[in-house]
Design a protein around this motif. Structure first.
Motif, PDB file in Angstrom:
ATOM      1  N   ILE A  15       0.902  -1.314  -0.058  1.00 53.24           N
ATOM      2  CA  ILE A  15       0.045  -0.122   0.165  1.00 53.24           C
ATOM      3  C   ILE A  15       0.926   1.062   0.047  1.00 53.24           C
ATOM      4  CG2 ILE A  15      -1.730   1.209   1.407  1.00 53.24           C
ATOM      5  CD1 ILE A  15      -2.435  -2.048   2.397  1.00 53.24           C
ATOM      6  N   LYS A  16       0.363   2.147  -1.045  1.00 51.71           N
ATOM      7  CA  LYS A  16       1.523   3.205  -0.872  1.00 51.71           C
ATOM      8  C   LYS A  16       0.869   4.212  -1.155  1.00 51.71           C
ATOM      9  CE  LYS A  16       4.600   5.896  -3.671  1.00 51.71           C
ATOM     10  NZ  LYS A  16       5.281   5.817  -5.127  1.00 51.71           N
ATOM     11  N   THR A  17       1.053   5.536  -0.343  1.00 50.97           N
ATOM     12  CA  THR A  17      -0.201   6.968   0.248  1.00 50.97           C
ATOM     13  C   THR A  17       0.733   8.407  -0.289  1.00 50.97           C
ATOM     14  OG1 THR A  17      -1.603   5.750   1.733  1.00 50.97           O
ATOM     15  CG2 THR A  17      -1.946   7.742   1.344  1.00 50.97           C
ATOM     16  N   GLY A  18       0.102   9.208  -0.922  1.00 51.96           N
ATOM     17  CA  GLY A  18       1.031   9.948  -0.925  1.00 51.96           C
ATOM     18  C   GLY A  18      -0.066  10.898  -1.472  1.00 51.96           C
ATOM     19  N   PHE A  19       0.446  12.289  -0.780  1.00 44.23           N
ATOM     20  CA  PHE A  19       0.082  13.836  -0.882  1.00 44.23           C
ATOM     21  C   PHE A  19       1.334  14.790  -1.625  1.00 44.23           C
ATOM     22  CE2 PHE A  19      -2.499  11.163   2.391  1.00 44.23           C
ATOM     23  CZ  PHE A  19      -3.664  11.948   1.640  1.00 44.23           C
ATOM     24  N   GLU A  20       1.139  15.200  -2.601  1.00 40.40           N
ATOM     25  CA  GLU A  20       1.877  16.601  -2.555  1.00 40.40           C
ATOM     26  C   GLU A  20       1.082  17.233  -3.209  1.00 40.40           C
ATOM     27  OE1 GLU A  20       4.504  15.187  -6.291  1.00 40.40           O
ATOM     28  OE2 GLU A  20       3.052  13.130  -5.990  1.00 40.40           O
ATOM     29  N   GLY A  21       1.368  18.528  -2.956  1.00 38.96           N
ATOM     30  CA  GLY A  21       1.083  20.443  -2.874  1.00 38.96           C
ATOM     31  C   GLY A  21       1.189  21.262  -1.940  1.00 38.96           C
ATOM     32  N   ASP A  22       0.267  22.047  -1.824  1.00 43.75           N
ATOM     33  CA  ASP A  22       0.537  22.763  -0.789  1.00 43.75           C
ATOM     34  C   ASP A  22       0.468  22.088   1.321  1.00 43.75           C
ATOM     35  OD1 ASP A  22       0.563  24.514  -2.367  1.00 43.75           O
ATOM     36  OD2 ASP A  22      -1.934  25.313  -2.467  1.00 43.75           O
ATOM     37  N   ILE A  23       1.319  21.331   1.473  1.00 44.27           N
ATOM     38  CA  ILE A  23       1.955  20.460   2.475  1.00 44.27           C
ATOM     39  C   ILE A  23       2.473  21.008   3.527  1.00 44.27           C
ATOM     40  CG2 ILE A  23       2.205  18.304   3.951  1.00 44.27           C
ATOM     41  CD1 ILE A  23       1.483  17.192   1.071  1.00 44.27           C
ATOM     42  N   GLY A  24       1.990  21.986   5.121  1.00 36.44           N
ATOM     43  CA  GLY A  24       2.952  21.882   5.664  1.00 36.44           C
ATOM     44  C   GLY A  24       3.749  20.900   6.972  1.00 36.44           C
ATOM     45  N   ALA A  25       5.132  20.993   7.133  1.00 36.89           N
ATOM     46  CA  ALA A  25       5.177  20.009   8.286  1.00 36.89           C
ATOM     47  C   ALA A  25       4.550  20.325   9.542  1.00 36.89           C
ATOM     48  CB  ALA A  25       6.628  20.428   8.361  1.00 36.89           C
ATOM     49  N   CYS A  26       4.614  19.068  10.292  1.00 39.75           N
ATOM     50  CA  CYS A  26       4.615  19.293  11.971  1.00 39.75           C
ATOM     51  C   CYS A  26       5.239  18.388  12.714  1.00 39.75           C
ATOM     52  CB  CYS A  26       2.984  19.426  11.880  1.00 39.75           C
ATOM     53  SG  CYS A  26       1.796  19.507  11.693  1.00 39.75           S
ATOM     54  N   ILE A  27       4.996  18.397  14.052  1.00 36.56           N
ATOM     55  CA  ILE A  27       6.034  17.839  15.016  1.00 36.56           C
ATOM     56  C   ILE A  27       5.067  17.909  16.313  1.00 36.56           C
ATOM     57  CG2 ILE A  27       8.183  18.880  13.870  1.00 36.56           C
ATOM     58  CD1 ILE A  27       8.459  21.480  16.367  1.00 36.56           C
ATOM     59  N   GLU A  28       5.231  17.154  17.366  1.00 35.42           N
ATOM     60  CA  GLU A  28       4.667  16.660  18.250  1.00 35.42           C
ATOM     61  C   GLU A  28       5.630  17.377  19.274  1.00 35.42           C
ATOM     62  OE1 GLU A  28       1.775  13.373  18.447  1.00 35.42           O
ATOM     63  OE2 GLU A  28       3.510  12.390  17.288  1.00 35.42           O
ATOM     64  N   GLN A  29       5.194  18.289  20.498  1.00 37.70           N
ATOM     65  CA  GLN A  29       6.145  18.122  21.798  1.00 37.70           C
ATOM     66  C   GLN A  29       4.733  18.187  22.875  1.00 37.70           C
ATOM     67  OE1 GLN A  29       7.358  22.293  21.678  1.00 37.70           O
ATOM     68  NE2 GLN A  29       9.643  21.328  20.104  1.00 37.70           N
ATOM     69  N   ASN A  30       5.393  17.068  23.731  1.00 32.36           N
ATOM     70  CA  ASN A  30       4.083  16.956  24.630  1.00 32.36           C
ATOM     71  C   ASN A  30       3.087  17.000  24.565  1.00 32.36           C
ATOM     72  OD1 ASN A  30       6.558  18.097  26.910  1.00 32.36           O
ATOM     73  ND2 ASN A  30       6.547  20.104  26.268  1.00 32.36           N
ATOM     74  N   LEU A  31       2.504  15.532  23.328  1.00 28.17           N
ATOM     75  CA  LEU A  31       1.589  15.362  23.023  1.00 28.17           C
ATOM     76  C   LEU A  31       0.464  16.707  22.037  1.00 28.17           C
ATOM     77  CD1 LEU A  31       0.288  13.433  26.170  1.00 28.17           C
ATOM     78  CD2 LEU A  31       1.955  12.560  23.496  1.00 28.17           C
ATOM     79  N   VAL A  32       1.064  17.983  21.941  1.00 36.19           N
ATOM     80  CA  VAL A  32       0.360  18.316  21.537  1.00 36.19           C
ATOM     81  C   VAL A  32       0.823  18.531  20.071  1.00 36.19           C
ATOM     82  CG1 VAL A  32       0.170  21.126  21.151  1.00 36.19           C
ATOM     83  CG2 VAL A  32      -0.103  19.956  23.572  1.00 36.19           C
ATOM     84  N   ILE A  33       0.354  18.730  19.571  1.00 32.86           N
ATOM     85  CA  ILE A  33       1.111  19.000  17.665  1.00 32.86           C
ATOM     86  C   ILE A  33       1.067  21.015  16.809  1.00 32.86           C
ATOM     87  CG2 ILE A  33       0.499  18.812  15.223  1.00 32.86           C
ATOM     88  CD1 ILE A  33      -1.245  16.259  16.058  1.00 32.86           C
ATOM     89  N   LYS A  34       2.586  21.125  17.082  1.00 34.80           N
ATOM     90  CA  LYS A  34       2.779  22.501  16.501  1.00 34.80           C
ATOM     91  C   LYS A  34       3.207  21.874  14.677  1.00 34.80           C
ATOM     92  CE  LYS A  34       4.543  24.176  20.974  1.00 34.80           C
ATOM     93  NZ  LYS A  34       5.226  24.283  21.776  1.00 34.80           N
ATOM     94  N   CYS A  35       2.111  23.013  14.188  1.00 36.09           N
ATOM     95  CA  CYS A  35       2.705  22.818  12.173  1.00 36.09           C
ATOM     96  C   CYS A  35       3.442  23.906  12.645  1.00 36.09           C
ATOM     97  CB  CYS A  35       1.184  22.687  11.963  1.00 36.09           C
ATOM     98  SG  CYS A  35       0.590  21.429  11.993  1.00 36.09           S
ATOM     99  N   GLU A  36       4.023  23.625  11.323  1.00 36.67           N
ATOM    100  CA  GLU A  36       5.501  24.740  11.174  1.00 36.67           C
ATOM    101  C   GLU A  36       4.964  25.560   9.379  1.00 36.67           C
ATOM    102  OE1 GLU A  36       8.707  23.121  10.630  1.00 36.67           O
ATOM    103  OE2 GLU A  36       9.082  22.988  13.041  1.00 36.67           O
ATOM    104  N   GLN A  37       5.494  27.126   9.136  1.00 39.38           N
ATOM    105  CA  GLN A  37       4.993  27.571   8.426  1.00 39.38           C
ATOM    106  C   GLN A  37       5.264  27.040   6.685  1.00 39.38           C
ATOM    107  OE1 GLN A  37       2.191  29.516   8.140  1.00 39.38           O
ATOM    108  NE2 GLN A  37       2.038  29.154  10.143  1.00 39.38           N
TER     109      GLN A  37
END
Length: 301
Positions: free
Chosen positions: A168-190
């Motif tokens: 199974i291969k799943t892929g997304f391409e386009g306007d996608i931002g990266a996020c990180i998890e810190q202390n069970l809180v998801i913070k998304c970068e620009q």
């Protein structure tokens, strides 16, 4: 993995040829030529698909299922190829390998509902209005053994056991931002990453079935098989049903053509976890079915 399955099949084929040769040498009462045959078959059919994935709405903070066909515009019906190879030996025994694929991509100009998804232990943020290209590919490879437990001059009835693996291969391409998890809180970068890919392989899973054929007229044979599989593990639940019945016509001694009616269904629920608290964040629900006619051409040698 497909190369490994192919190598495994060739090793099994070589082992069976050695086994057949040893039996011939040991048979001192009578000398009988062992019939063996390799059959290559290619064909195609149309499938219907319904696929979804559990994602998170970052605005509401709630999980929901995003539908690949309705929300991301992947095609529900598509023409699919298939390939089969079988080796028949010692009159009653056979080995087989087959492969089916379902590859789809679609572009959407603006996502209506934002979502966050975890792929390869990384969280990605897709905002409302984003342009997105979605890929969802699924390949199914099977390797098995068949034994004719009931035979006559113009008919065979047998039992098959095998293993199948799903890619199974799943892929997304386009306007996608990266996020990180810190202390069970998801913070998304620009920062935009533009592409997110996840490739998953299920462990080889067993299936069992019955098959048979009946030559009702010279050069014309009725063939049928039914295979079934079901499993439920910690992170995987799935089933496979494959029922086929048709008529095989001998065009020449080597070339045959088959017209059949096929019911084929794969239903898989696959859960993935993060490293933080073992939270399920990417649950797949893949349903792939086909009910209808299929055509194939085979070469016997």
């Amino acid at each position: 993995m497909l190369k490994i399955l192919g190598i495994s099949f060739l090793c099994l084929l070589a082992a069976c040829q050695t086994f057949a040769a040893d039996n011939d040498l040991q048979d001192t009462a009578s000398v009988k030529e062992v019939d063996s045959q390799v059959v290559l078959r290619v064909g195609g059919f149309y499938s219907n698909s319904n696929s979804s994935m559990n994602v998170t709405n970052p605005v509401l903070g709630e999980d929901f299922k995003i539908d690949f066909e309705k929300d991301l515009k992947l095609e529900e019906s598509q023409f699919l190829p298939f390939f089969e190879m079988s080796y028949h030996f010692n009159e009653r025994h056979s080995l087989y390998i087959d492969w089916k694929q379902l590859h789809r991509t679609a572009d959407i100009q603006g996502i209506t509902t934002p979502f966050q998804v975890n792929l390869e232990d990384k969280i990605y943020d897709i905002k409302a209005g984003a342009k997105l290209k979605t890929t969802l590919n699924m390949d199914i490879a099977r390797l098995g053994y068949g034994y004719n437990f009931y035979q006559g001059n113009n008919y065979n009835l047998g039992l098959s056991v095998g293993l199948h693996t799903m890619f199974i291969k799943t892929g997304f391409e386009g306007d996608i931002g990266a996020c990180i998890e810190q202390n069970l809180v998801i913070k998304c970068e620009q920062q935009l990453v533009h592409r997110a890919i996840d490739e998953s392989v299920t462990a080889p899973l067993p299936d069992i079935g019955l098959y048979g054929d009946y030559e009702f007229s010279p050069g014309f044979r009725f063939t049928a098989h039914a295979q079934y599989f079901y499993i439920k593990l910690d992170d995987l639940k799935g089933s496979l049903i494959d029922i086929r019945a048709g008529i095989e016509a001998e065009i020449t001694e080597s070339w045959h053509m088959t017209a059949a009616f096929n019911y084929y269904e794969v239903d898989v629920e696959y859960s993935k976890k993060t490293h933080v608290g073992d939270v399920h964040v990417a649950n797949y629900n893949l349903y792939y079915s086909f009910i209808g006619p299929m055509l194939s051409v085979s070469y016997h040698f």
